[in-house]
Motif scaffolding. Structure first.
Motif, mmCIF file in Angstrom:
data_model
loop_
_atom_site.group_PDB
_atom_site.id
_atom_site.type_symbol
_atom_site.label_atom_id
_atom_site.label_comp_id
_atom_site.label_asym_id
_atom_site.label_seq_id
_atom_site.Cartn_x
_atom_site.Cartn_y
_atom_site.Cartn_z
ATOM 1 N N GLY A 243 9.489 10.584 -13.025
ATOM 2 C CA GLY A 243 8.949 10.361 -11.700
ATOM 3 C C GLY A 243 10.077 9.915 -10.772
ATOM 4 O O GLY A 243 11.266 10.047 -11.091
ATOM 5 N N THR A 244 9.701 9.353 -9.638
ATOM 6 C CA THR A 244 10.694 8.971 -8.626
ATOM 7 C C THR A 244 11.606 7.836 -9.106
ATOM 8 O O THR A 244 12.826 7.894 -8.916
ATOM 9 C CB THR A 244 9.961 8.578 -7.332
ATOM 10 O OG1 THR A 244 9.315 9.757 -6.833
ATOM 11 C CG2 THR A 244 10.903 8.038 -6.287
ATOM 12 N N ASP B 51 11.135 8.901 -0.598
ATOM 13 C CA ASP B 51 10.047 8.078 -1.120
ATOM 14 C C ASP B 51 8.695 8.456 -0.517
ATOM 15 O O ASP B 51 8.054 7.644 0.148
ATOM 16 C CB ASP B 51 10.371 6.597 -0.872
ATOM 17 C CG ASP B 51 9.540 5.690 -1.751
ATOM 18 O OD1 ASP B 51 8.719 6.200 -2.531
ATOM 19 O OD2 ASP B 51 9.721 4.456 -1.648
ATOM 20 N N PHE B 52 8.277 9.693 -0.750
ATOM 21 C CA PHE B 52 6.901 10.082 -0.455
ATOM 22 C C PHE B 52 6.490 11.136 -1.473
ATOM 23 O O PHE B 52 7.345 11.755 -2.102
ATOM 24 C CB PHE B 52 6.738 10.602 0.985
ATOM 25 C CG PHE B 52 7.477 11.884 1.290
ATOM 26 C CD1 PHE B 52 8.800 11.852 1.716
ATOM 27 C CD2 PHE B 52 6.851 13.121 1.153
ATOM 28 C CE1 PHE B 52 9.491 13.027 1.995
ATOM 29 C CE2 PHE B 52 7.541 14.303 1.439
ATOM 30 C CZ PHE B 52 8.865 14.254 1.860
ATOM 31 N N PRO C 139 1.748 7.330 -6.315
ATOM 32 C CA PRO C 139 1.499 8.238 -7.444
ATOM 33 C C PRO C 139 2.746 8.950 -7.962
ATOM 34 O O PRO C 139 2.757 9.431 -9.089
ATOM 35 C CB PRO C 139 0.477 9.237 -6.884
ATOM 36 C CG PRO C 139 0.466 9.047 -5.407
ATOM 37 C CD PRO C 139 0.991 7.676 -5.123
ATOM 38 N N ALA C 140 3.815 8.985 -7.159
ATOM 39 C CA ALA C 140 5.006 9.726 -7.597
ATOM 40 C C ALA C 140 6.008 8.851 -8.360
ATOM 41 O O ALA C 140 6.944 9.382 -8.949
ATOM 42 C CB ALA C 140 5.706 10.352 -6.381
ATOM 43 N N TRP C 141 5.822 7.546 -8.354
ATOM 44 C CA TRP C 141 6.882 6.691 -8.906
ATOM 45 C C TRP C 141 7.054 6.837 -10.416
ATOM 46 O O TRP C 141 8.160 6.781 -10.930
ATOM 47 C CB TRP C 141 6.614 5.217 -8.571
ATOM 48 C CG TRP C 141 6.964 4.847 -7.156
ATOM 49 C CD1 TRP C 141 7.418 5.676 -6.162
ATOM 50 C CD2 TRP C 141 6.881 3.533 -6.576
ATOM 51 N NE1 TRP C 141 7.624 4.957 -5.008
ATOM 52 C CE2 TRP C 141 7.299 3.649 -5.228
ATOM 53 C CE3 TRP C 141 6.497 2.287 -7.058
ATOM 54 C CZ2 TRP C 141 7.356 2.542 -4.368
ATOM 55 C CZ3 TRP C 141 6.544 1.190 -6.203
ATOM 56 C CH2 TRP C 141 6.977 1.327 -4.865
ATOM 57 N N ASN D 266 11.340 18.200 -3.469
ATOM 58 C CA ASN D 266 12.662 17.894 -2.912
ATOM 59 C C ASN D 266 13.401 16.923 -3.839
ATOM 60 O O ASN D 266 12.926 16.602 -4.926
ATOM 61 C CB ASN D 266 12.517 17.313 -1.497
ATOM 62 C CG ASN D 266 11.637 16.076 -1.500
ATOM 63 O OD1 ASN D 266 11.448 15.445 -2.531
ATOM 64 N ND2 ASN D 266 11.088 15.727 -0.344
ATOM 65 N N GLY D 267 14.577 16.460 -3.394
ATOM 66 C CA GLY D 267 15.354 15.538 -4.225
ATOM 67 C C GLY D 267 15.841 16.205 -5.496
ATOM 68 O O GLY D 267 15.982 17.431 -5.555
ATOM 69 N N VAL D 268 16.079 15.400 -6.524
ATOM 70 C CA VAL D 268 16.721 15.935 -7.727
ATOM 71 C C VAL D 268 15.746 16.590 -8.707
ATOM 72 O O VAL D 268 16.185 17.305 -9.617
ATOM 73 C CB VAL D 268 17.535 14.842 -8.470
ATOM 74 C CG1 VAL D 268 18.674 14.338 -7.592
ATOM 75 C CG2 VAL D 268 16.665 13.693 -8.936
#
Ligand code: GCU
Length: 431
Positions: free
Chosen positions: A237-238, A210-211, A318-320, A217-219
């Motif tokens: 988004g996230t 969560d940044f 901003p990434a959500w 990174n992540g999926v």
């Protein structure tokens, strides 16, 4: 916030312009608004039957939420595998079966995983158990002090109450033994098991930390085409990545004979409640959907602009959501959908929305009103609405297939909330 309950600051936008970010938490400051009708087709004609809802309106609304808010999940060509990590039949002093499953997501040149921690009542050996599944904020090892839970080795935010004096649960963004059980008040595991339910949880950061790292990174990289380095403006988004992980957990449940995959309720608190709603809206395999204090871009109506606004959430996180969502920072009224339509997408399945009295940031009334405004879609299916026209007082749960309560207290998920969810599921998912 000023005594008038209204404040404003000048916030910089990506294009260099300054934007007046207005925040308020008083009913008299709610602007006049008209909600879009979930049953209105683009032609203006109303949806009059379930068939038209299912084949025309539901796909249309899903696409709007994907394209304008959460971002669409790209077509993924993945190798997904389930690796058993641990299994114990005598966990929690003999109360539970505990297992952990690592779900690998692989494509050429990139791989990552999520770990599902599962507790099941012992009788799941004879009869598959119904289950709650939800993401957690800080690692699976935080939901219970049980030393059998694998300590996460992935990146974890340091949320020490006093940053000058860290509590030692997270050091250099990695979990320590001190973090075991740190979020236990939010996960009454024994109470859930004693009521005959299982519980599955996944650390949200396994799917996407969560940044804002520009989706390296992540999926997200699993979805990149050759040469692509970040999601397109309409892509996930996230929050959508978290929702996708919940759906992959469902893939696993479907092949675990100790789990009754037809009776899985997806639940989430706050930002993870937004993910639970988006997962539940898209994926009809979830038998019930539960939103706990999900607020802005979760269960609360956006047009009310009460507490957190579309602008505030996109500027702070901003990434959500997808890039397209930022186009509405200056003109939220131009959004073709509002969140009651997201709740309506869950129809006719049971939906429960919970707020907390002091959680003004998440707009309790806006959450109640969104659920009310989803009623016509439930009615189309012959399902009851909330059974009340005015918002109930604190600690007065209402509804049957559509459920709501506002708990006394602040932004949290507590044993009280869980007790309501289990009562609700007893009569809808189980009953
Ligand atoms: C912040 C954010 C909310 C979110 C919450 C949480 O308060 O503004 O949108 O729901 O964090 O996830 O706890």
């Amino acid at each position: 916030m000023a005594a008038s309950g209204r404040s404003s600051i000048l916030a910089p936008l990506d294009d260099g312009a300054e934007f007046e970010l207005v925040l308020h938490t008083q009913e008299e400051n709610v602007p006049a608004y008209t909600l879009p009708d979930p049953l209105a087709l683009p032609s203006g004609q109303p949806v009059q039957d379930v068939e038209t809802w299912r084949t025309v309106q539901r796909p249309r609304l899903l696409q709007l939420f994907a394209q304008e808010i959460y971002g669409a999940t790209p077509a993924l060509d993945l190798d997904i595998s389930f690796e058993p990590l641990s299994y114990a039949e005598d966990a929690l002093d003999g109360l539970a079966i505990r297992k952990e499953v690592r779900v690998w997501f692989r494509r050429a040149g990139y791989q990552c995983y999520m770990d599902i921690l599962i507790y099941l009542p012992r009788q799941a050996k004879e009869e598959p158990a119904p289950l709650f599944v939800g993401l957690n904020f800080m690692g699976n090892h935080t939901i219970h002090a049980d030393a059998g839970i694998t300590l996460s080795t992935n990146w974890i935010p340091d949320r020490s109450p006093d940053p000058q004096n860290p509590d030692g649960r997270v050091v250099n963004n990695r979990a320590t033994e001190k973090a075991r059980g740190a979020s236990a008040s939010r996960w009454p595991v024994e109470m859930i098991l004693r009521r005959g339910y299982g519980l599955a949880t996944i650390y949200s950061g396994d799917l996407d930390p969560d940044f804002d790292d520009d989706f390296q990174n992540g999926v997200h990289p699993l979805g990149y085409k050759a040469g692509q380095t970040r999601p397109a403006a309409y892509e996930w988004g996230t929050v959508a990545a978290w929702a996708w992980g919940l759906q992959r957990a469902m893939d696993y449940f479907e092949q675990d004979t100790q789990i009754d995959a037809a009776r899985v309720a997806v639940v989430g608190h706050s930002r993870l409640g937004k993910a639970a709603l988006w997962a539940g809206a898209q994926d009809e395999r979830f038998a019930a959907v539960i939103s706990n204090d999900s607020g802005c871009m979760g269960a609360a109506l956006t047009v009310r602009a009460f507490g957190e606004t579309l602008a505030a959430i996109n500027l702070n996180f901003p990434a959500w959501f997808c890039e397209n969502c930022k186009r509405y920072i200056r003109q939220p009224e131009a959004l073709p959908v509002d969140q009651h339509m997201l709740l309506a997408l869950i129809a006719p399945r049971p939906i429960y929305v919970a707020s907390a009295e002091q959680d003004k940031w998440a707009d309790p009334r806006g959450e109640f009103l969104a659920l009310k405004a989803a009623e016509p879609v439930y009615a189309l299916f012959g399902k009851d609405g909330l059974g009340v026209d005015t918002m109930p007082g604190a600690d007065q749960p209402v509804g049957s297939v559509m459920g709501y309560h506002m708990r006394t207290g602040g932004h949290d998920i507590t044993a009280y909330d869980w007790a309501q969810y289990m009562d609700f599921c007893d009569s809808t998912v189980i009953g």
